[in-house]
Write a protein that holds these residues in place. Structure first.
Motif, PDB file in Angstrom:
ATOM      1  N   PRO A  11      25.799  44.371  33.815  1.00 20.37           N
ATOM      2  CA  PRO A  11      24.391  44.990  33.270  1.00 20.37           C
ATOM      3  C   PRO A  11      25.348  43.091  32.375  1.00 20.37           C
ATOM      4  CG  PRO A  11      25.512  46.471  32.616  1.00 20.37           C
ATOM      5  CD  PRO A  11      26.256  45.991  33.856  1.00 20.37           C
ATOM      6  N   PRO A  12      24.246  42.235  32.022  1.00 17.77           N
ATOM      7  CA  PRO A  12      24.751  40.824  32.009  1.00 17.77           C
ATOM      8  C   PRO A  12      24.732  40.510  30.449  1.00 17.77           C
ATOM      9  CG  PRO A  12      21.939  40.933  32.491  1.00 17.77           C
ATOM     10  CD  PRO A  12      22.741  42.278  32.831  1.00 17.77           C
ATOM     11  N   GLU A  13      25.001  41.325  29.499  1.00 21.77           N
ATOM     12  CA  GLU A  13      24.430  41.730  28.191  1.00 21.77           C
ATOM     13  C   GLU A  13      26.528  41.949  27.441  1.00 21.77           C
ATOM     14  OE1 GLU A  13      22.374  43.792  29.925  1.00 21.77           O
ATOM     15  OE2 GLU A  13      21.430  44.848  28.702  1.00 21.77           O
ATOM     16  N   ILE A  14      27.231  42.466  28.903  1.00 20.92           N
ATOM     17  CA  ILE A  14      28.457  42.174  28.284  1.00 20.92           C
ATOM     18  C   ILE A  14      29.958  41.069  29.663  1.00 20.92           C
ATOM     19  CG2 ILE A  14      28.234  44.426  27.641  1.00 20.92           C
ATOM     20  CD1 ILE A  14      29.262  45.610  30.415  1.00 20.92           C
ATOM     21  N   VAL A  15      28.776  40.404  30.437  1.00 12.79           N
ATOM     22  CA  VAL A  15      29.272  39.577  31.457  1.00 12.79           C
ATOM     23  C   VAL A  15      30.017  38.773  30.332  1.00 12.79           C
ATOM     24  CG1 VAL A  15      29.291  37.941  32.479  1.00 12.79           C
ATOM     25  CG2 VAL A  15      27.747  40.001  33.087  1.00 12.79           C
ATOM     26  N   SER A  16      29.666  38.064  29.656  1.00 12.32           N
ATOM     27  CA  SER A  16      30.459  36.920  29.014  1.00 12.32           C
ATOM     28  C   SER A  16      31.942  37.906  27.399  1.00 12.32           C
ATOM     29  CB  SER A  16      29.148  36.143  27.683  1.00 12.32           C
ATOM     30  OG  SER A  16      28.805  37.197  26.551  1.00 12.32           O
ATOM     31  N   ALA A  17      31.619  39.244  27.250  1.00  8.60           N
ATOM     32  CA  ALA A  17      32.597  39.728  26.204  1.00  8.60           C
ATOM     33  C   ALA A  17      33.834  39.919  27.696  1.00  8.60           C
ATOM     34  CB  ALA A  17      32.313  41.482  25.727  1.00  8.60           C
ATOM     35  N   ALA A  18      33.204  40.429  28.581  1.00  9.92           N
ATOM     36  CA  ALA A  18      34.546  40.527  29.905  1.00  9.92           C
ATOM     37  C   ALA A  18      35.111  39.567  30.029  1.00  9.92           C
ATOM     38  CB  ALA A  18      34.105  41.280  31.080  1.00  9.92           C
ATOM     39  N   ILE A  19      34.712  38.689  30.084  1.00  5.67           N
ATOM     40  CA  ILE A  19      34.951  36.845  30.171  1.00  5.67           C
ATOM     41  C   ILE A  19      36.045  36.915  29.180  1.00  5.67           C
ATOM     42  CG2 ILE A  19      34.507  34.741  31.274  1.00  5.67           C
ATOM     43  CD1 ILE A  19      32.918  35.502  32.777  1.00  5.67           C
ATOM     44  N   ASP A  20      35.900  36.722  27.801  1.00  2.59           N
ATOM     45  CA  ASP A  20      36.410  36.666  27.099  1.00  2.59           C
ATOM     46  C   ASP A  20      37.420  37.339  26.757  1.00  2.59           C
ATOM     47  OD1 ASP A  20      34.844  34.413  26.515  1.00  2.59           O
ATOM     48  OD2 ASP A  20      33.882  35.299  25.146  1.00  2.59           O
ATOM     49  N   TYR A  21      37.683  38.978  26.883  1.00  2.00           N
ATOM     50  CA  TYR A  21      38.763  39.818  26.962  1.00  2.00           C
ATOM     51  C   TYR A  21      40.231  39.577  27.969  1.00  2.00           C
ATOM     52  CZ  TYR A  21      40.490  43.859  26.163  1.00  2.00           C
ATOM     53  OH  TYR A  21      41.617  44.946  25.707  1.00  2.00           O
ATOM     54  N   ASP A  60      45.384  43.128  34.388  1.00  2.00           N
ATOM     55  CA  ASP A  60      47.095  42.644  33.827  1.00  2.00           C
ATOM     56  C   ASP A  60      47.652  42.195  32.659  1.00  2.00           C
ATOM     57  OD1 ASP A  60      47.158  44.228  35.939  1.00  2.00           O
ATOM     58  OD2 ASP A  60      47.450  42.143  37.344  1.00  2.00           O
ATOM     59  N   ASN A  61      46.850  41.417  32.402  1.00  2.00           N
ATOM     60  CA  ASN A  61      47.748  40.654  31.346  1.00  2.00           C
ATOM     61  C   ASN A  61      47.055  41.279  29.468  1.00  2.00           C
ATOM     62  OD1 ASN A  61      44.901  40.004  30.975  1.00  2.00           O
ATOM     63  ND2 ASN A  61      45.027  37.813  30.395  1.00  2.00           N
ATOM     64  N   ARG A  62      46.495  42.521  29.519  1.00  2.00           N
ATOM     65  CA  ARG A  62      45.986  43.360  28.311  1.00  2.00           C
ATOM     66  C   ARG A  62      47.072  44.278  28.250  1.00  2.00           C
ATOM     67  NH1 ARG A  62      43.190  41.279  24.334  1.00  2.00           N
ATOM     68  NH2 ARG A  62      42.203  38.647  24.827  1.00  2.00           N
ATOM     69  N   ARG A  63      47.331  44.794  27.028  1.00  2.00           N
ATOM     70  CA  ARG A  63      47.960  46.083  27.044  1.00  2.00           C
ATOM     71  C   ARG A  63      46.523  47.386  26.844  1.00  2.00           C
ATOM     72  NH1 ARG A  63      51.995  47.400  21.493  1.00  2.00           N
ATOM     73  NH2 ARG A  63      53.241  49.301  22.811  1.00  2.00           N
ATOM     74  N   TRP A  64      45.388  46.959  26.635  1.00  2.00           N
ATOM     75  CA  TRP A  64      44.751  47.577  26.634  1.00  2.00           C
ATOM     76  C   TRP A  64      43.205  47.535  26.860  1.00  2.00           C
ATOM     77  CZ3 TRP A  64      46.807  51.411  23.356  1.00  2.00           C
ATOM     78  CH2 TRP A  64      47.779  51.420  23.149  1.00  2.00           C
ATOM     79  N   PRO A  65      42.390  48.554  27.442  1.00  2.00           N
ATOM     80  CA  PRO A  65      41.471  48.544  28.211  1.00  2.00           C
ATOM     81  C   PRO A  65      40.741  47.584  27.596  1.00  2.00           C
ATOM     82  CG  PRO A  65      41.586  50.776  28.378  1.00  2.00           C
ATOM     83  CD  PRO A  65      42.515  50.085  27.146  1.00  2.00           C
TER      84      PRO A  65
END
Length: 187
Positions: A11-21, A60-65
């Motif tokens: 969904p487009p609503e979460i694309v920017s949050a996923a990229i930022d994460y 890979d670079n994050r401890r939490w999903p």
């Protein structure tokens, strides 16, 4: 460097949050997205921890999903009043009868006050519980300004059902007034 991400499913609503994460936590530099999956993920709700439809990835670079509530599910099945902030962490317990509620809250320490009962204010959508404090003849001298976890049992006029348990929090006019409280069942 600009990351372009296109997916027919995400969904487009979460694309920017996923990229930022996925950004590097130290430098902020963008990194490629990990593989996203759609599955049930853990979310805190007013009825305790629940598994709800979500988009998840494990970079890979994050401890939490990364876990984002599915926007379609959120639109159809959830509601949170605009401008409201979460308050408190205590879980109240609803007995098997659906009417008896053990309300947990932060209150005056037991050496200074008792909470023998609580008043319940009920509508068809919400329940507000207000514990009644009775001061005790506690230790004389200086009273320290601290609080402790307390609880009081209250009998509802009707089963809690789908109604939400709310709290006074910081009072009318604050962003926490009317915040939902978590209710779990005794089973």
């Amino acid at each position: 460097m600009t990351l372009a991400f296109r997916s027919p499913n995400l969904p487009p609503e979460i694309v920017s949050a996923a990229i930022d994460y996925c950004r590097n936590v130290q430098t902020g530099a963008p990194r490629p997205l990990a593989r996203l999956i759609w599955a049930n993920g853990p979310f805190a709700t007013d009825r305790g921890l629940r598994e709800l439809p979500a988009w998840m990835m494990y970079p890979d670079n994050r401890r939490w999903p990364f876990i984002a509530l599915d926007p379609d599910f959120e639109r159809r099945m959830t509601w949170w009043p605009p401008g409201l902030s979460a308050y408190g962490h205590q879980e109240s317990v609803l007995a098997d009868d659906g009417l008896t509620l053990t309300y947990r809250f932060t209150g005056t320490p037991g050496q200074y006050a008792d909470y023998p009962y609580a008043e319940a204010f009920e509508t068809d959508k919400a329940v507000l519980v207000q514990p009644v404090e009775v001061p005790l003849d506690g230790p004389s001298g200086i009273r320290l300004a601290y609080a402790e976890e307390r609880e009081v049992d209250v009998r509802l006029a009707a089963p809690l059902g789908d109604r939400v348990l709310i709290c006074v929090a910081h009072g009318p006019g604050s962003s926490t007034f009317g915040s939902p409280r978590t209710v779990v069942t005794s089973a």
